[in-house]
Every structure is written in structure tokens, then in C-alpha cells.
Design an enzyme around this catalytic site. Structure first.
Site, mmCIF file in Angstrom:
data_model
loop_
_atom_site.group_PDB
_atom_site.id
_atom_site.type_symbol
_atom_site.label_atom_id
_atom_site.label_comp_id
_atom_site.label_asym_id
_atom_site.label_seq_id
_atom_site.Cartn_x
_atom_site.Cartn_y
_atom_site.Cartn_z
ATOM 1 N N ARG A 1 0.816 -1.226 0.000
ATOM 2 C CA ARG A 1 0.000 0.000 0.000
ATOM 3 C C ARG A 1 0.845 1.270 0.000
ATOM 4 N NH1 ARG A 1 -5.001 -2.094 3.777
ATOM 5 N NH2 ARG A 1 -6.282 -2.743 2.015
ATOM 6 N N LYS B 1 -17.097 -17.299 3.402
ATOM 7 C CA LYS B 1 -18.499 -17.021 3.739
ATOM 8 C C LYS B 1 -19.368 -16.626 2.554
ATOM 9 C CE LYS B 1 -19.260 -14.975 7.845
ATOM 10 N NZ LYS B 1 -19.101 -13.801 8.717
ATOM 11 N N GLY C 1 -8.839 -9.393 -0.400
ATOM 12 C CA GLY C 1 -7.619 -9.639 0.358
ATOM 13 C C GLY C 1 -6.981 -10.994 0.154
ATOM 14 N N GLY D 1 -12.882 -4.815 0.345
ATOM 15 C CA GLY D 1 -14.288 -4.436 0.511
ATOM 16 C C GLY D 1 -14.746 -3.445 -0.549
HETATM 17 P P1 AMP Z 1 -12.997 -14.770 2.774
HETATM 18 O O1 AMP Z 1 -12.440 -13.784 3.752
HETATM 19 O O2 AMP Z 1 -14.456 -15.028 2.934
HETATM 20 O O3 AMP Z 1 -12.591 -14.465 1.341
HETATM 21 O O4 AMP Z 1 -12.329 -16.152 3.132
HETATM 22 C C1 AMP Z 1 -10.969 -16.412 3.026
HETATM 23 C C2 AMP Z 1 -10.633 -17.565 3.921
HETATM 24 O O5 AMP Z 1 -11.424 -18.673 3.555
HETATM 25 C C3 AMP Z 1 -9.206 -18.033 3.831
HETATM 26 O O6 AMP Z 1 -8.572 -17.779 5.048
HETATM 27 C C4 AMP Z 1 -9.313 -19.535 3.570
HETATM 28 O O7 AMP Z 1 -8.442 -20.305 4.356
HETATM 29 C C5 AMP Z 1 -10.747 -19.838 3.959
HETATM 30 N N1 AMP Z 1 -11.272 -21.015 3.265
HETATM 31 C C6 AMP Z 1 -11.251 -21.272 1.966
HETATM 32 N N2 AMP Z 1 -11.789 -22.477 1.706
HETATM 33 C C7 AMP Z 1 -12.165 -22.999 2.877
HETATM 34 C C8 AMP Z 1 -12.771 -24.219 3.253
HETATM 35 N N3 AMP Z 1 -13.098 -25.143 2.352
HETATM 36 N N4 AMP Z 1 -13.022 -24.424 4.573
HETATM 37 C C9 AMP Z 1 -12.686 -23.495 5.478
HETATM 38 N N5 AMP Z 1 -12.105 -22.310 5.186
HETATM 39 C C10 AMP Z 1 -11.845 -22.068 3.894
#
Ligand code: AMP
Length: 398
Positions: free
Chosen positions: A36, A200, A356, A379
Site C-alpha cells: 500500500r 463465507k 484480500g 471491501g
Molecule cells: P474470505 O475472507 O471469505 O474471502 O475467506 C478467506 C478464507 O477462507 C481463507 O482464510 C481460507 O483459508 C478460507 N477457506 C477457503 N476455503 C475454505 C474451506 N473449504 N473451509 C474453510 N475455510 C476455507
């Protein structure tokens, strides 16, 4: 779009909102990732080269409404100064008489960094008085903080109204982010493939809904895929699942079907008996995961399916990893998808990586310079693709 390129800054004081919210080492407080800081250099250098002076303002971390040493921007002064190859002055507040004096006394070619804006709760509240006080420090306002463009804070949006149209503009970074985002949104080349992953579903629902109206292929991987797989009647064992989003997942799949959008879920998964790099591992179909097991990466057939779609795409948007890529044993799906995007880009596709964790992934696998654009705003980029008007952009464009 009015940018710093359209102005000459000779003898002007440019007040630049940058995003210097960099991770700091907990012991030494040194910046552990200076992406950044580097991203802001082009704008700063242009203004200095014109014969102007620069006043930098930013937030850092999430202070609780007052000064906290660990969130002081003083920690980055030396690093920034090294990158600019120039001294950077620092003042331990962002408003008040001392700050006003320091800004007034700034000579052409000099750079002043203000203390963390969020040491004043007025910043996040978008307080007009606070914004007005900040505005008095410069002749020109430049917004180059894409990472906070989705926030209507004093320094990111409210401040703009205290400058005339020709005295407020985007910095190079902000302009590049907007241009890259628009290339995806306004492009009519096909096929357009959106690859969405991460943990999520709830964070990505709006973007998925929006993309169903635009994309030809939506590829969903990562933890969020299992909510969709369960929604189609699959057995997902102990994989991540948002029970309260099952109905919505069903609706999204239905919407995609009605719009003839190819909505691709991972056919198979790498499963583990616990959330641990050293867990027992196996491979199975994503809708047949036994209790006691969880999907932590996409499987080989899913990788091939995804690669096939990516290979044939002309426009590619990627947000979110395909698995727990931080763990050596569950990074393969994310690596292979990243490689496929790099290859498609080599063959003429336009690709944008935002958010991110997918950005961390392309950096980790050394592929950042092999995609068309890597966004600095997680975001903000998400909200951009959700079709929202970002306050930081609107404030300059009005
Ligand atoms: P997000 O912030 O929603 O983009 O999620 C990113 C995070 O999702 C990363 O830290 C990954 O380790 C986690 N992630 C990706 N796939 C999985 C999975 N199958 N089960 C649990 N965590 C996951």
C-alpha cells in the site's frame, strides 16, 4: 474522470488521502507488507516533480477513538522515506494549530505525513467540522485511497465538498482501480467468468446476485461452495455451512439457471478429518462427504473443470481462494486456479484479482504480475462489483 494527470501542482499544497493501513510487526512495528505504501508513490512523485508539496493523511488499524502507540503512523515514516528517497516529515496529530503551522510552512518538494486520522472519532463519523479543518491544510484534495472508497468518512468523502471541482481529483491508484473495475463491468466480450471463493457466502451474496446478471460462468469454490452443495441436497459432513443462507443459495442457483448462467460448483473435494494441515486427507465427491470430514480444497476433477472454463474466458474476475490455501496441504486448488488465470491472461484474456485473500494468494504464488490487474481494495472492490456507488468516488465526481 479528473486525475492528478490533468493538473500541474507547482507551488501547490496537495492534501492526499492515501491508504497506508499496512500490517505492522507486533514487536518492531515495522511494516511487514508495504504494497500500500508503494501503491501511493506514483501520485506523490508526480506532485513533487511538478514543484508542489504533499500532505499525506491516512488511517491505520482500528484505534478505539483516541491515540494508541501501536497504530501511530510514525512507525512507517522511515520506510516511506526510503521508498520515496526523500525525507518525510511527521506530525503527531492531523488537526490543530501545530498541524496548520506545519502545513503552512511546507515548501515545494516537501512531504508531511499526518498522524492517524482515526485517533479522532470524528473521522469515521464523517464529521463536517473535522473534514473542514482537514480541508484547510491543502490547496488541492487528492483521493488515492481506494481501500476506503466505500466508506463515507470525513477524509474520504465529506472533505471533498470544501474544494472546488477543479481542485479535487483522483490519484493514479484510484484512477487505475476504477478503470480496471469498469473494464470488467462495461466489457461486452464473452465469455465473462467470475470465480468466487473464500469462507463465507453471506459476504458474497450481493456480488453473486449482481454477477448472475453479467457473467456467462460463475465458478464457486472455497468454504462457501458447501452451502450451495447442501442446498442442492448434497451431504457435506462437517464442511463450512451457513444454514441460514441455504434458501438464498437455492434461489441464486435457480436464478442462474433461469438466466442460462453456467454456475459451477466443485465436483469433488479434498477432505480432512480436522481443520489442520496435518489432518488425515482423502478425496471424494463434494456431495458425498461423510460426517467427521470437511472439504478444505477443491478436488482434481473440480480443478480440471474450473481450468477448462477459465481457459476459454475472455474476461475474468477472481475474488476469494478455492480452499484453505494458507495450509500447504490444501493450497493446490487455489494455486491451479491462479495459474489458469495467469495462462488465460497470457492468451489475451483480461483478468482482475480483488479481495484480500485472493490477492495474498497471487502474491504468495508469484503470479501477481501475470494477471491484468491486482486490486488493492478488498471491501471497496466487492462493493464496486455489487453495483454500489462508492462515496469516495462520488465525492470527486459530483
Ligand atoms: P474470505 O475472507 O471469505 O474471502 O475467506 C478467506 C478464507 O477462507 C481463507 O482464510 C481460507 O483459508 C478460507 N477457506 C477457503 N476455503 C475454505 C474451506 N473449504 N473451509 C474453510 N475455510 C476455507
Amino acid at each position: 474522470m479528473r486525475t492528478v494527470n490533468d493538473s500541474n501542482f507547482a507551488n501547490k499544497k496537495a492534501l492526499i488521502r492515501v491508504d497506508f493501513n499496512v500490517p505492522l510487526d507486533k514487536q518492531t512495528f515495522a511494516a511487514t507488507d508495504d504494497t500500500r505504501l508503494r501503491a501511493a508513490l506514483k501520485t506523490i512523485n508526480k506532485i513533487i516533480a511538478d514543484g508542489g508539496s504533499v500532505i499525506l493523511m491516512s488511517h491505520l488499524g482500528r484505534p478505539k477513538g483516541g491515540p494508541e502507540d501501536k497504530y501511530s503512523l510514525k512507525h512507517i515514516v522511515e520506510h516511506l522515506s526510503g521508498l520515496l528517497n526523500k525525507p518525510v516529515k511527521f506530525i503527531n496529530d492531523c488537526i490543530g494549530d501545530d498541524v496548520k503551522d506545519a502545513a503552512e510552512n511546507l515548501k515545494p518538494g516537501e512531504i508531511l505525513l499526518l498522524e492517524n486520522l482515526r485517533f479522532h472519532p470524528e473521522e469515521e463519523k464523517g464529521d463536517e467540522k473535522f473534514a473542514e479543518q482537514l480541508s484547510k491544510l491543502g490547496d488541492v484534495y487528492v483521493n488515492d485511497a481506494f481501500g476506503t472508497a466505500h466508506r463515507s468518512h470525513a477524509s474520504t468523502a465529506v472533505i471533498a465538498k470544501y474544494f472546488s471541482t477543479e481542485n479535487k481529483m483522483f490519484g493514479y491508484l484510484m484512477a487505475a482501480e476504477i478503470e480496471a473495475g469498469n473494464k470488467i463491468l462495461n466489457n461486452h466480450q464473452k465469455p465473462f467468468t467470475a470465480i468466487i471463493g473464500g469462507a463465507k457466502v453471506s459476504d458474497k451474496i450481493l456480488i453473486l446476485e449482481k454477477l448472475i446478471d453479467k457473467a456467462d460462468n460463475i465458478v464457486v469454490g472455497g468454504g462457501m461452495a458447501y452451502t450451495f452443495i447442501k442446498a442442492t441436497g448434497g451431504k457435506i459432513g462437517n464442511s463450512l455451512c451457513e444454514e441460514d443462507r441455504l434458501e438464498l443459495a437455492k434461489q441464486l442457483l435457480e436464478k442462474a439457471k433461469n438466466k442460462n448462467v453456467n454456475f459451477l460448483l466443485p465436483y469433488d473435494s479434498v477432505i480432512a478429518d480436522k481443520f489442520d494441515n496435518d489432518a488425515m486427507k482423502a478425496n471424494c465427491m463434494s456431495h458425498e462427504i461423510e460426517d467427521g470430514w470437511m472439504g478444505l480444497d477443491i478436488g482434481n476433477k473440480a480443478i480440471n473443470d474450473f481450468i477448462e472454463v477459465i481457459k476459454n474466458s475472455k474476461i475474468i474476475l477472481w475474488n476469494g481462494p478455492m480452499g484453505v490455501f494458507e495450509m500447504e496441504n490444501f493450497k493446490n486448488g487455489t494455486v491451479e486456479v491462479a495459474k489458469a488465470i495467469a495462462e488465460a491472461t497470457q492468451n489475451g484474456a483480461y483478468s482482475l484479482v480483488g479481495g484480500g485473500d485472493s490477492v495474498a494468494a497471487v502474491n504468495k504464488f508469484d503470479l501477481a504480475d501475470k494477471v491484468s490487474y491486482v486490486s488493492t481494495g478488498g471491501g471497496a472492490m466487492l462493493e464496486f462489483f455489487e453495483g454500489k456507488i462508492l462515496p469516495g468516488i462520488a465525492a470527486i465526481e459530483e
